[in-house]
Design a protein around this motif. Structure first.
Motif, short mmCIF file in Angstrom:
data_model
loop_
_atom_site.label_atom_id
_atom_site.label_comp_id
_atom_site.label_asym_id
_atom_site.label_seq_id
_atom_site.Cartn_x
_atom_site.Cartn_y
_atom_site.Cartn_z
N ARG A 32 0.84 -1.19 0.00
CA ARG A 32 0.00 0.00 0.00
C ARG A 32 0.88 1.25 0.00
N THR A 33 0.33 2.33 -0.48
CA THR A 33 1.08 3.58 -0.51
C THR A 33 1.13 4.19 0.89
N LYS A 34 2.01 5.15 1.07
CA LYS A 34 2.15 5.80 2.35
C LYS A 34 0.85 6.51 2.74
N ALA A 35 0.19 7.12 1.78
CA ALA A 35 -1.06 7.82 2.04
C ALA A 35 -2.14 6.84 2.52
N GLU A 36 -2.20 5.66 1.91
CA GLU A 36 -3.18 4.66 2.33
C GLU A 36 -2.89 4.18 3.75
N ARG A 37 -1.61 3.98 4.07
CA ARG A 37 -1.25 3.56 5.42
C ARG A 37 -1.61 4.62 6.44
N LYS A 38 -1.34 5.90 6.13
CA LYS A 38 -1.67 6.99 7.06
C LYS A 38 -3.18 7.10 7.24
N LEU A 39 -3.94 6.92 6.17
CA LEU A 39 -5.39 6.96 6.26
C LEU A 39 -5.91 5.85 7.17
N THR A 40 -5.37 4.66 7.01
CA THR A 40 -5.78 3.54 7.85
C THR A 40 -5.44 3.80 9.31
N GLU A 41 -4.26 4.34 9.56
CA GLU A 41 -3.86 4.69 10.92
C GLU A 41 -4.81 5.71 11.53
N ALA A 42 -5.16 6.73 10.75
CA ALA A 42 -6.07 7.77 11.24
C ALA A 42 -7.45 7.19 11.54
N GLU A 43 -7.93 6.29 10.70
CA GLU A 43 -9.23 5.66 10.93
C GLU A 43 -9.20 4.81 12.20
#
Length: 66
Positions: A32-43
């Motif tokens: 996954r891209t860094k943005a997708e990982r950050k989004l998942t972390e935020a969720e």
């Protein structure tokens, strides 16, 4: 007559197919891209904060559980 099967080849073919299945799973999980990982972390953080917000606290009621 029955078809002759080379067990070494069959074993290696099975190992290759299992390795490919594991690689496909890893691509899904870790590819996954860094943005997708950050989004998942935020969720996940938002869900944890919401759950914590709904927690009942014994200290607020003035009761001790001990």
């Amino acid at each position: 007559m029955a078809e002759i099967v080379n067990l070494r080849r069959a074993r290696k073919a099975k190992a290759r197919s299992e390795a490919e299945a594991q690689a496909a799973q890893n691509r899904i999980e870790f590819g996954r891209t860094k943005a997708e990982r950050k989004l998942t972390e935020a969720e996940k953080a938002l869900q944890a904060a919401r759950l914590e917000g709904h927690r009942l606290d014994a200290a607020k009621d003035g009761k001790d559980k001990a």
